[in-house]
Design a protein around this motif. Sequence first.
Motif, PDB file in Angstrom:
ATOM      1  N   ASP A  73       0.839  -1.203   0.000  1.00 22.58           N
ATOM      2  CA  ASP A  73       0.000   0.000   0.000  1.00 22.58           C
ATOM      3  C   ASP A  73       0.878   1.259   0.000  1.00 22.58           C
ATOM      4  O   ASP A  73       2.005   1.225   0.482  1.00 22.58           O
ATOM      5  N   GLY A  74       0.298   2.344  -0.514  1.00 20.09           N
ATOM      6  CA  GLY A  74       1.027   3.606  -0.531  1.00 20.09           C
ATOM      7  C   GLY A  74       1.024   4.259   0.844  1.00 20.09           C
ATOM      8  O   GLY A  74       0.018   4.214   1.553  1.00 20.09           O
ATOM      9  N   VAL A  75       2.171   4.848   1.229  1.00 22.22           N
ATOM     10  CA  VAL A  75       2.262   5.559   2.514  1.00 22.22           C
ATOM     11  C   VAL A  75       2.915   6.917   2.250  1.00 22.22           C
ATOM     12  O   VAL A  75       3.967   6.984   1.624  1.00 22.22           O
ATOM     13  N   VAL A  76       2.248   8.002   2.710  1.00 20.92           N
ATOM     14  CA  VAL A  76       2.844   9.333   2.596  1.00 20.92           C
ATOM     15  C   VAL A  76       2.831   9.964   3.986  1.00 20.92           C
ATOM     16  O   VAL A  76       1.813   9.906   4.672  1.00 20.92           O
ATOM     17  N   VAL A  77       3.963  10.528   4.406  1.00 25.62           N
ATOM     18  CA  VAL A  77       4.018  11.219   5.696  1.00 25.62           C
ATOM     19  C   VAL A  77       3.946  12.723   5.413  1.00 25.62           C
ATOM     20  O   VAL A  77       4.723  13.244   4.620  1.00 25.62           O
ATOM     21  N   LEU A  78       2.958  13.375   6.053  1.00 21.94           N
ATOM     22  CA  LEU A  78       2.802  14.829   5.867  1.00 21.94           C
ATOM     23  C   LEU A  78       3.152  15.552   7.164  1.00 21.94           C
ATOM     24  O   LEU A  78       2.879  15.039   8.250  1.00 21.94           O
ATOM     25  N   ASN A  79       3.720  16.756   7.047  1.00 19.16           N
ATOM     26  CA  ASN A  79       3.983  17.525   8.271  1.00 19.16           C
ATOM     27  C   ASN A  79       2.751  18.364   8.633  1.00 19.16           C
ATOM     28  O   ASN A  79       1.699  18.244   7.991  1.00 19.16           O
ATOM     29  N   ASP A  80       2.897  19.246   9.632  1.00 18.84           N
ATOM     30  CA  ASP A  80       1.719  19.993  10.092  1.00 18.84           C
ATOM     31  C   ASP A  80       1.178  20.964   9.049  1.00 18.84           C
ATOM     32  O   ASP A  80       0.047  21.440   9.162  1.00 18.84           O
ATOM     33  N   ALA A  81       1.980  21.279   8.000  1.00 21.53           N
ATOM     34  CA  ALA A  81       1.484  22.167   6.940  1.00 21.53           C
ATOM     35  C   ALA A  81       1.056  21.355   5.717  1.00 21.53           C
ATOM     36  O   ALA A  81       0.955  21.896   4.609  1.00 21.53           O
ATOM     37  N   ASN A  82       0.810  20.058   5.917  1.00 20.08           N
ATOM     38  CA  ASN A  82       0.411  19.131   4.837  1.00 20.08           C
ATOM     39  C   ASN A  82       1.443  19.072   3.711  1.00 20.08           C
ATOM     40  O   ASN A  82       1.090  18.889   2.536  1.00 20.08           O
ATOM     41  N   GLN A  83       2.722  19.280   4.065  1.00 18.41           N
ATOM     42  CA  GLN A  83       3.787  19.121   3.064  1.00 18.41           C
ATOM     43  C   GLN A  83       4.344  17.707   3.151  1.00 18.41           C
ATOM     44  O   GLN A  83       4.390  17.130   4.241  1.00 18.41           O
ATOM     45  N   PRO A 130       3.577  21.025  -0.758  1.00 13.12           N
ATOM     46  CA  PRO A 130       2.263  20.673  -0.201  1.00 13.12           C
ATOM     47  C   PRO A 130       1.618  19.581  -1.055  1.00 13.12           C
ATOM     48  O   PRO A 130       1.663  19.663  -2.283  1.00 13.12           O
ATOM     49  N   ILE A 131       1.017  18.590  -0.404  1.00 13.17           N
ATOM     50  CA  ILE A 131       0.404  17.458  -1.127  1.00 13.17           C
ATOM     51  C   ILE A 131      -0.709  17.954  -2.049  1.00 13.17           C
ATOM     52  O   ILE A 131      -0.939  17.399  -3.111  1.00 13.17           O
ATOM     53  N   SER A 132      -1.387  19.066  -1.637  1.00 14.85           N
ATOM     54  CA  SER A 132      -2.518  19.555  -2.438  1.00 14.85           C
ATOM     55  C   SER A 132      -2.056  20.117  -3.785  1.00 14.85           C
ATOM     56  O   SER A 132      -2.853  20.259  -4.701  1.00 14.85           O
ATOM     57  N   TYR A 133      -0.749  20.461  -3.935  1.00 11.18           N
ATOM     58  CA  TYR A 133      -0.251  20.926  -5.237  1.00 11.18           C
ATOM     59  C   TYR A 133      -0.135  19.751  -6.199  1.00 11.18           C
ATOM     60  O   TYR A 133      -0.168  19.908  -7.400  1.00 11.18           O
ATOM     61  N   LEU A 134       0.027  18.552  -5.622  1.00  8.98           N
ATOM     62  CA  LEU A 134       0.349  17.400  -6.472  1.00  8.98           C
ATOM     63  C   LEU A 134      -0.844  16.469  -6.667  1.00  8.98           C
ATOM     64  O   LEU A 134      -1.050  15.942  -7.740  1.00  8.98           O
ATOM     65  N   ALA A 135      -1.649  16.282  -5.599  1.00 10.28           N
ATOM     66  CA  ALA A 135      -2.870  15.478  -5.737  1.00 10.28           C
ATOM     67  C   ALA A 135      -4.020  16.474  -5.699  1.00 10.28           C
ATOM     68  O   ALA A 135      -4.456  16.879  -4.637  1.00 10.28           O
ATOM     69  N   ARG A 136      -4.467  16.876  -6.910  1.00 13.23           N
ATOM     70  CA  ARG A 136      -5.342  18.048  -6.974  1.00 13.23           C
ATOM     71  C   ARG A 136      -6.832  17.751  -7.010  1.00 13.23           C
ATOM     72  O   ARG A 136      -7.637  18.671  -7.147  1.00 13.23           O
ATOM     73  N   GLN A 137      -7.242  16.465  -6.934  1.00 17.59           N
ATOM     74  CA  GLN A 137      -8.682  16.182  -7.041  1.00 17.59           C
ATOM     75  C   GLN A 137      -9.445  16.852  -5.904  1.00 17.59           C
ATOM     76  O   GLN A 137      -9.018  16.776  -4.746  1.00 17.59           O
ATOM     77  N   THR A 138     -10.573  17.480  -6.271  1.00 19.93           N
ATOM     78  CA  THR A 138     -11.349  18.246  -5.286  1.00 19.93           C
ATOM     79  C   THR A 138     -11.774  17.381  -4.102  1.00 19.93           C
ATOM     80  O   THR A 138     -11.702  17.827  -2.959  1.00 19.93           O
ATOM     81  N   GLU A 139     -12.215  16.139  -4.399  1.00 22.14           N
ATOM     82  CA  GLU A 139     -12.673  15.264  -3.304  1.00 22.14           C
ATOM     83  C   GLU A 139     -11.543  15.037  -2.307  1.00 22.14           C
ATOM     84  O   GLU A 139     -11.764  15.036  -1.101  1.00 22.14           O
ATOM     85  N   PHE A 140     -10.315  14.878  -2.832  1.00 27.99           N
ATOM     86  CA  PHE A 140      -9.172  14.617  -1.954  1.00 27.99           C
ATOM     87  C   PHE A 140      -8.870  15.850  -1.099  1.00 27.99           C
ATOM     88  O   PHE A 140      -8.663  15.756   0.114  1.00 27.99           O
ATOM     89  N   ILE A 141      -8.889  17.024  -1.719  1.00 23.86           N
ATOM     90  CA  ILE A 141      -8.584  18.266  -0.987  1.00 23.86           C
ATOM     91  C   ILE A 141      -9.648  18.494   0.095  1.00 23.86           C
ATOM     92  O   ILE A 141      -9.330  18.856   1.225  1.00 23.86           O
TER      93      ILE A 141
END
Length: 433
Positions: free
Chosen positions: A109-119, A142-153
């Motif tokens: 499975d995919g694992v991503v670790v984000l910091n407090d600013a969602n980077q 920031p993860i939102s720059y790269l995974a841009r789907q509205t549902e995800f954000i």
Amino acid sequence: MQDYHWRLLWLVIPTSLLSLALWPLFGADVAFGTFALIVLASLARHLYWLDKLQTWLKKPEPATIPVGAGVWEDVFSALYQEQRHQTRNQSQLVSALERFQRAASALPDGVVVLNDANQIEWCNPPAEQQFGLNLAQDAGKPISYLARQTEFIDYLQAQNYAEPLRLKSLRHSDITLEIQLVPFGENQKLILCRDISPMEKLDTMRRDFIANVSHELRTPLTVVGGFLETLQDMDGGIPEGTRHYFELMQEQSSRMRRLVEDLLTLSQLESSQNVPQETEVDVPALLDMVMAEAQGLSAGRHQITLQADGALYLKGSMEELHSAFGNLVSNAIRYTPVGGEIRLGWQARGAEAVFSVSDNGIGIEPQHLSRLTERFYRVDRSRSRATGGTGLGLSIVKHILTRHQARLEIESEAGKGSTFSAVFPQARVLRKD
Ligand code: ADP
């Protein structure tokens, strides 16, 4: 007394005694000069080691630490111990981190670790694939720059991670991902991402199979039912002794037809991904229709009343709401003995709107309540069958309500009666005052 005071005394007392001894022999100048010389020599020595310390601190490695002399030997030795301790700790930490990264990289499975600013702090290779990331380039972004789907954000920002999010992969449209966010540490987050396409495919196959079987059964059942009816209507079509068998055959064939219709309705509700049509539904008018149908179904055996707020409308699918409300009302009629009372209500509750059906029928024991909307779950199988039930009614109601972001509330007491309420959210409610 501290070490520092002793060292000061060790410098001052012997130097003063030496100077005092020299004073009567060589005079005050020689005595003071000697005193100053010794103090200056001591100062020069300290400055020398201080300089050594400063040089070492620019590149502090245990191997190059100076040995020192006197007090400086103690200082450098303490620094050396501390450095070795730190190096050991650091290498333990590094190897623990490497072990963790190796284990997380080996996960399917995919694992991503984000910091407090969602980077993005770190991610494993499956996550790079699923989100189209490249850790070397994207760490810190920031993860939102790269995974841009509205549902995800929306999911990321909603701060409610109890349920996972299902998402079509942006890179491969035939892949469905299930994303679960797990908060940890101080405002950090872990994204776990799973490819659930095989399970989805299996689910679609199962749904298609049920829909196809139901569809295939529909025509033969209609034909058989039609012939049975014709035979019964024909004068002398059925020999008197066998009439009872024909009645049973007709009863069973219409039961099968109802089952097939309900199965088709369910598979239609399940398979269509699109949300219900956003039309303006005149609920009071719809309830007049439901009320008329209820009167027909009850055939005067119950006392049915309707109390509706005439200005309360809904955004949704008229056809689906008709089916859901009709199912609740038909249940109330079927599970309420003759002479019972059934009350239909359509009212606002705060910002929400509620359609409720209350009866004083047989009621339901508490242990069944949470399972009523499961397919084919029936409290009393024979009673459900005897009243023409398929065991799918509440399952259909639940699906329709979910498609309207509404919920089903059930209150019931065995022997006293039940109230089924469909509660619609503010976003679906319209007021026509
Ligand atoms: P069915 O076709 O058997 O009525 P439903 O899915 O509509 O199937 O309902 C599931 C079960 O819930 C029913 O079998 C019945 O036991 C119970 N139930 C539903 N509505 C009522 C009601 N108004 N009063 C008592 N029991 C009810």
